[in-house]
Enzyme design. Structure first.
Site, PDB file in Angstrom:
ATOM      1  N   HIS A 108      35.241  47.371  43.804  1.00  0.00           N
ATOM      2  CA  HIS A 108      36.243  46.553  43.126  1.00  0.00           C
ATOM      3  C   HIS A 108      36.736  45.527  44.140  1.00  0.00           C
ATOM      4  CE1 HIS A 108      39.366  45.559  40.282  1.00  0.00           C
ATOM      5  NE2 HIS A 108      40.299  45.761  41.181  1.00  0.00           N
ATOM      6  N   ASP A 143      35.221  48.053  31.223  1.00  0.00           N
ATOM      7  CA  ASP A 143      36.402  48.324  32.054  1.00  0.00           C
ATOM      8  C   ASP A 143      37.442  49.101  31.252  1.00  0.00           C
ATOM      9  OD1 ASP A 143      37.890  48.310  34.400  1.00  0.00           O
ATOM     10  OD2 ASP A 143      38.901  46.435  33.904  1.00  0.00           O
TER      11      ASP A 143
END
Lengths: 432, 315
Positions: free
Chosen positions: A185, A311
Site C-alpha cells: 500500500h 478494495d
C-alpha cells in the site's frame, strides 16, 4: 464439486476469454469442476444438465486481490461467509483476504485458520494474504517461507505502508528466494499527516486537510529503486494519480518485476463525489480529481495498470457515521465491482476483454492461479452476465453485513446472472 | 621433535588468509600436523617460545579461540597473559592505538588480537614491534579458524583440491566464511555459498564464488558442509524472520544432509545454536567433525605461533 456430479453445459452464451481476447458465440461444458470443452460446437453428453445463457456474456469469474474481511476479530462487519455471498452475487469467484484482522494473519496457524474457515463457510474461493511484517508493525519480517507453505498467496501489510526502507529492502530480498509476491500500500503516512481527502481546491473549500499525491509517488518511487536493487517481485496495491502511472510505466519499460492495481473507486468516482462530507467516499488512497481518474482509465487501457480491485472494506455506522475527518476509510465493493467497472465499457473507454483481463486474467497470472481464462482444464470458476442490465443500487439488498457503499442509489448497468465456483452454481439471480 | 623453528613462513604477522600463497598455507598445515602429535603425547610441552611473552588481547568475548591460543602458547613454552577488554571501555580508533602503544612498551613478542571492527588488527599491527595474529576482526577475517578447518578437512579427506565445500548460513556477517572462502579457493576446492539472500554479501558473485539460496541445490554433491553460526540479534525479523523458519529452510538436519554426498562431512566453527542452524542429530552424528575441529584448533595455533617465532625481533 465431486466427479459424481453430472456434467453441466452452459449453452448459447457469448464467450469472452480475456486471456486471449477471443470472443465467440458458444457454450462451455463443465465436468469435475473443470472446463471440459468449449466453443461453438460443444454439445451436452448424455445425462448432462443444460443451462441456456440466452446470449449473455460467459467469462472467467473475477479475482479480487484486495478485500478486507472482519473475520477474525470484527465479524459484526463481515464474515468469510457473508463476504463469500457478496462476492458470488458480484461475480467474484476468488477473493484475496487482507491480513489486517484481529489477530493479524502473520502466523502459519492463522493462515491455516482462514483457509479452513473459508472452506467451511464461504461459497467462493478465499485465498489469504499474509502480513509482510510481524503484527503489521513494519519492523520485523514475517515468516515468509513458512506462511507461503501454509498457503499464503501474497505478502502485504494491508492498509499500512512500510516506511522503513531497510525493512522493505530486506523483505524484497528475502521474498525473492521464495518467489513470494510483495504487495504494498503506497502511501507515506508522514506525508498523509492529518490529511483525509485529496489535497487541492475541493479540500480547501471543505476545510479538510489534504493528502498530497506525493504521499503516494514518493513511496512508489522509493519502492521502484528498491525493486531494482533487490529483484524482488512487487505489486503496488493501488495507485490513484497520473504521476504514479508514469512511475509504473517507466519501471515496466526498464524491465523491473513490477505490477500494480487500481481501486474500482478511483476508476468510477472522483473527489467531487464526497459532496457534503459523505463519509462513504472517505477512502485510502483518496478519491482524486477528474484528471487523475481519466489518467487511471488510460493507464488501465494501455496495460500500465494490471488489475482492478474492489478494495472491499466493510465499515459500520459506528465507524462511518462521524464527522468526515474522524470516520474510518473504506467502502464495500465486492458486489458492485463488475457493475461499476462496466461503466468504463459503456463510456467506450475500454473493451470488454480488456476490462475482464484486469479483473480476472491478470490477477490470476500475478498470483499464479490457474483461473482467469476460458480454456480446457481451467477451473470452472465462471460468470454469466448481461452487461447492459440496468438497475439502481439499493444498499439494503447488499449481501455484505456492512452497507457502506459509495454507489448507493447509483444507476448501474450490468449484473451477474450466474456465478459458478469449481463448476458449482453459487449464485443464480434467476432464482432470487 | 626439534625445538628449532624452521623458516617456513615468510610473514611477520598473520593478519588474514588474503595474501598467503598455497605454499604458505601448506607449510602451516604440515607444521600443524606435527603439533597434533605433540598435543596427543603425555608430555605436551615444547620450548620453542621459552622466555617469550604472548598477550591475548580480546576486545570481544571469546571462550574457545582465546583458550585455544592460551593453551597453544603455553605448550610452546611462552608466558601467556590474557587481556580481556570490555568493549564499553574502549573508544575505537585513537584508544586502540593508545592500547597498542602501551602494550608495545611492555615488550611482548606476540600479540593475539580479536576486535569487533574490521581492519582493527591491521591498524594495531602497524603500531607494535612484535608479531600480531588476527584472532578475528569484525566480519573480515579469522585466519586461524580457516586453517584449523582446512587441517580438519585435509586429515579426513586426504586433501583439499577438487573438493566441493558448501559454506552455509550467515555469510554476510561471518569472518569465518571470508577466511575459509579464500583459503579453500587457494588450495583448489570448489567453494559454494548457501544462504538466504539477506545473508549473502551483495556483490559476492563478483568475487567468483557460486551462490545458492536453496539448500537442496547448494548441498547437492557437496563433500563438506560447513555451517555458520547465526547471531541471535539477526534471527528475529531483521535478516531472517525467525529461528523456526531459518531452521526449516536453512538449518542442517539429517534430511538436508542427505542431499550432499553420502560421505559428506559436517563442520561448524562453534558455538552452535542447536535447532537453529544445525540439529543435534547432525551435530553429534557420525558425519560430524565438530569436536575434531576444536582439537585441530590448538595444533593450528601452535603451528602459527611457531612459524611466526622465526621472525621475532631481537633474535
Amino acid at each position: 464439486m465431486t466427479s459424481s456430479h453430472p456434467p453441466l453445459l452452459l449453452k448459447n452464451a457469448w464467450l469472452v476469454d480475456p486471456a486471449t481476447g477471443h470472443e465467440e458465440r458458444g457454450g462451455v461444458l463443465i465436468e469435475g469442476g473443470l472446463i471440459k470443452a468449449l466453443g461453438p460446437a460443444v454439445a451436452a453428453p448424455e445425462g448432462a444438465e443444460v443451462i441456456d445463457c440466452g446470449g449473455q456474456v460467459l467469462a472467467p469469474g473475477l479475482i479480487d486481490m484486495r478485500a478486507f474481511i472482519g473475520e477474525p476479530g470484527a465479524a459484526h462487519r463481515e464474515t468469510l461467509k457473508s463476504a463469500g455471498e457478496a462476492a458470488a452475487a458480484g461475480g467474484v469467484t476468488t477473493i484475496v483476504s487482507m491480513p489486517d484482522t484481529n489477530p493479524v494473519i502473520d502466523d502459519p496457524a492463522m493462515v491455516d485458520f482462514v483457509q479452513r474457515r473459508a472452506r467451511d463457510t464461504s461459497i467462493v474461493n478465499i485465498r489469504p494474504a499474509a502480513a509482510l511484517t510481524k503484527g503489521l508493525l513494519g519492523q520485523e519480517m514475517a515468516e515468509i517461507g513458512l506462511l507461503r507453505e501454509a498457503g499464503a498467496i501474497m505478502f502485504t501489510d494491508g492498509a499500512r505502508s512500510i516506511t522503513n526502507a531497510q525493512v522493505m529492502r530486506r523483505a524484497l530480498t528475502y521474498a525473492r528466494d521464495f518467489d513470494a509476491l510483495i504487495v504494498h500500500h503506497v502511501e507515506d503516512p508522514d506525508l498523509v499527516g492529518q490529511g483525509v481527502m485529496n489535497e487541492g481546491e475541493f479540500a480547501a473549500r471543505l476545510g479538510l486537510p489534504g493528502i498530497p499525491r506525493e504521499a503516494e509517488t514518493v513511496m512508489l518511487e522509493r519502492d521502484m529503486r528498491l525493486v531494482r536493487l533487490t529483484g524482488g517481485r512487487y505489486h503496488a496495491a493501488m495507485i490513484s494519480c497520473a504521476d504514479s502511472a508514469d512511475i509504473i510505466r517507466t519501471a515496466k519499460a526498464a524491465g523491473l518485476p513490477v505490477t500494480c492495481g487500481v481501486s474500482i473507486n478511483n476508476l468510477a468516482l472522483n473527489e467531487n463525489d464526497i459532496g457534503d462530507y459523505r463519509t462513504f467516499f472517505k477512502l485510502s488512497p483518496p478519491l482524486r480529481d477528474e484528471d487523475d481518474r481519466q489518467a487511471m482509465i488510460a493507464a488501465l487501457a494501455d496495460g500500465t495498470i494490471d488489475v482492478i480491485v474492489s478494495d472491499h472494506n466493510p465499515q459500520d455506522v459506528e465507524t462511518k457515521r462521524l464527522p468526515f475527518a474522524e470516520a474510518e476509510d473504506g467502502a464495500v465493493g465486492l458486489e458492485t465491482l463488475l457493475s461499476a467497472a462496466l461503466r468504463l465499457l459503456h463510456a467506450d473507454l475500454i473493451s470488454l476483454p480488456q476490462l475482464l483481463r484486469a479483473l480476472s486474467t491478470r490477477p490470476a497470472e500475478i498470483l499464479g492461479l490457474p483461473a482467469g481464462r476460458l480454456e480446457c482444464g481451467a477451473p470452472a470458476d465462471l460468470i454469466v452476465f448481461d452487461p447492459d442490465a440496468p438497475y439502481v443500487l439499493d444498499k439494503r439488498q447488499l449481501r455484505s453485513l456492512s452497507k457502506n457503499t459509495p454507489f448507493e442509489e447509483a444507476r448501474l448497468e450490468g449484473q451477474v446472472t450466474l456465478t459458478l465456483v469449481a463448476g458449482r452454481i453459487v449464485f443464480d439471480r434467476r432464482s432470487t | 621433535m626439534s625445538d628449532t623453528p624452521r623458516p617456513v613462513f615468510p610473514h611477520r604477522h598473520l593478519l588474514g588468509i588474503e595474501g598467503l600463497s598455497a605454499l604458505d598455507l601448506t607449510a602451516l598445515l604440515d607444521l600443524a600436523d606435527e603439533q597434533v602429535e605433540v598435543s596427543r603425547q603425555v608430555e605436551k610441552k615444547k620450548s620453542t617460545l621459552r622466555g617469550r611473552t604472548q598477550i591475548n588481547l580480546f576486545f570481544e568475548p571469546s571462550t574457545r579461540t582465546q583458550s585455544s591460543f592460551e593453551i597453544a602458547g603455553k605448550r610452546l613454552g611462552a608466558d601467556v597473559m590474557n587481556m580481556s577488554v570490555a568493549s564499553s571501555s574502549v573508544k575505537k580508533g585513537e584508544t586502540l592505538v593508545d592500547t597498542a602503544a602501551t602494550l608495545n612498551a611492555m615488550r611482548p613478542d606476540l600479540i593475539i588480537v580479536r576486535h569487533h571492527a574490521a581492519g582493527a588488527v591491521h591498524l594495531l599491527a602497524q603500531k607494535v614491534d612484535c608479531s600480531v595474529v588476527n584472532a578475528g576482526d569484525g566480519a573480515h577475517e579469522h585466519p586461524t579458524q580457516a586453517l584449523l578447518d582446512a587441517l580438519t578437512i585435509r586429515r579426513n579427506k586426504g586433501g583439499i583440491e577438487g573438493l566441493t565445500v558448501a559454506i552455509c548460513g550467515d555469510i554476510v556477517h561471518s569472518r569465518v566464511a571470508r577466511s575459509n572462502m579464500l583459503l579453500l579457493a587457494t588450495l583448489g576446492a570448489r567453494v559454494r555459498l548457501v544462504a538466504p539472500s539477506t545473508l549473502l554479501p551483495p556483490g559476492i558473485e563478483g568475487l567468483g564464488f557460486e551462490t545458492f539460496t536453496d539448500m537442496r541445490r547448494g548441498l547437492d554433491g557437496a563433500d563438506i558442509v560447513m555451517m555458520l553460526r547465526l547471531q541471535r540479534e539477526r534471527m528475529n525479523g531483521s535478516f531472517v524472520p525467525s529461528t523456526k523458519e531459518y531452521f526449516r529452510f536453512y538449518g542442517l538436519d539429517q534430511e538436508k544432509l542427505s542431499w550432499a554426498k553420502p560421505d559428506a562431512l559436517v563442520m561448524h566453527p562453534g558455538p552452535m545454536n542447536r535447532g537453529v542452524e544445525i540439529s543435534s542429530e547432525v551435530a553429534d552424528g557420525a558425519q560430524s567433525l565438530i569436536r575434531e575441529q576444536v582439537e585441530m584448533g590448538v595444533a593450528v595455533r601452535m603451528a602459527v605461533l611457531e612459524a611466526l617465532a622465526s621472525h621475532l625481533p631481537n633474535r
